[in-house]
Design a protein around this motif. Structure first.
Motif, PDB file in Angstrom:
ATOM      1  N   ASP A  14       0.871  -1.176   0.000  1.00 58.06           N
ATOM      2  CA  ASP A  14       0.000   0.000   0.000  1.00 58.06           C
ATOM      3  C   ASP A  14       0.905   1.222   0.000  1.00 58.06           C
ATOM      4  O   ASP A  14       1.498   1.559   1.010  1.00 58.06           O
ATOM      5  N   PHE A  16      -0.036   4.365  -0.628  1.00 60.38           N
ATOM      6  CA  PHE A  16      -0.748   5.617  -0.384  1.00 60.38           C
ATOM      7  C   PHE A  16      -1.084   5.879   1.082  1.00 60.38           C
ATOM      8  O   PHE A  16      -0.879   6.977   1.588  1.00 60.38           O
ATOM      9  N   ALA A 101      -6.935   7.115  -6.317  1.00 59.52           N
ATOM     10  CA  ALA A 101      -5.553   6.645  -6.372  1.00 59.52           C
ATOM     11  C   ALA A 101      -5.482   5.154  -6.045  1.00 59.52           C
ATOM     12  O   ALA A 101      -4.741   4.404  -6.703  1.00 59.52           O
ATOM     13  N   ASP A 104      -6.830   3.261  -9.104  1.00 55.93           N
ATOM     14  CA  ASP A 104      -5.872   3.281 -10.211  1.00 55.93           C
ATOM     15  C   ASP A 104      -4.679   2.374  -9.945  1.00 55.93           C
ATOM     16  O   ASP A 104      -4.099   1.802 -10.864  1.00 55.93           O
ATOM     17  N   TYR A 105      -4.307   2.231  -8.694  1.00 56.22           N
ATOM     18  CA  TYR A 105      -3.170   1.403  -8.317  1.00 56.22           C
ATOM     19  C   TYR A 105      -3.533  -0.083  -8.243  1.00 56.22           C
ATOM     20  O   TYR A 105      -2.810  -0.935  -8.760  1.00 56.22           O
ATOM     21  N   GLN A 109      -3.661  -4.374 -11.162  1.00 52.76           N
ATOM     22  CA  GLN A 109      -2.889  -5.502 -10.643  1.00 52.76           C
ATOM     23  C   GLN A 109      -3.707  -6.786 -10.560  1.00 52.76           C
ATOM     24  O   GLN A 109      -3.149  -7.883 -10.561  1.00 52.76           O
TER      25      GLN A 109
END
Length: 140
Positions: A14, A16, A101, A104-105, A109
């Motif tokens: 993580d 963020f 965010a 998007d991250y 994945q």
């Protein structure tokens, strides 16, 4: 929470939450919030709570919030740090930026997976304190 949760052998870090700059004053009693824990299909998912009252967050030695889980169980009330929380009850810019965010991250994945995936970033201490892996200190 999704019915069945899968924990993959590789869990992305993580990037963020540990640096998120959200103060205690950002939330108020009565706010509905979510703690983002992973991905379910094409969406991020997490555990939903209601903010109840200020409470010291022992793992970080900072002001936190006592949260109520309407689903009850063994952990009806827990304490969490403000940086773990995202508003559900209102659309504030700070929470929306953080949520976007995370989407998007995480979503690329796990593209193509229809399973609910818990990224394993959070655990509960014996004092019912929610702690992020980045904030974990010792065996509290």
């Amino acid at each position: 929470m999704p019915d069945a949760v899968f924990r993959p052998p590789y869990i992305p870090g993580d990037i963020f939450t540990p640096d998120r700059d959200i103060t205690h004053a950002h939330f108020r009693p009565g706010d509905k919030v979510v703690v983002i824990k992973g991905v379910a299909g094409k969406e991020v998912w997490g555990d939903a709570y209601k903010v109840v009252t200020p409470s010291w967050h022992t793992p970080t030695d900072e002001d936190g919030w006592r949260l109520y889980d309407a689903n009850g169980g063994d952990r009806t009330y827990i304490t969490a740090h403000p940086r773990y929380l995202v508003h559900l009850s209102r659309r504030c810019p700070d929470c929306l930026i953080y949520l976007r965010a995370m989407e998007d991250y995480l979503l690329p994945q796990f593209a193509g997976s229809n399973e609910a995936i818990d990224c394993g970033w959070y655990s509960l201490t014996r004092l019912n304190q929610l702690v992020h892996v980045h904030d974990a200190r010792g065996n509290r």
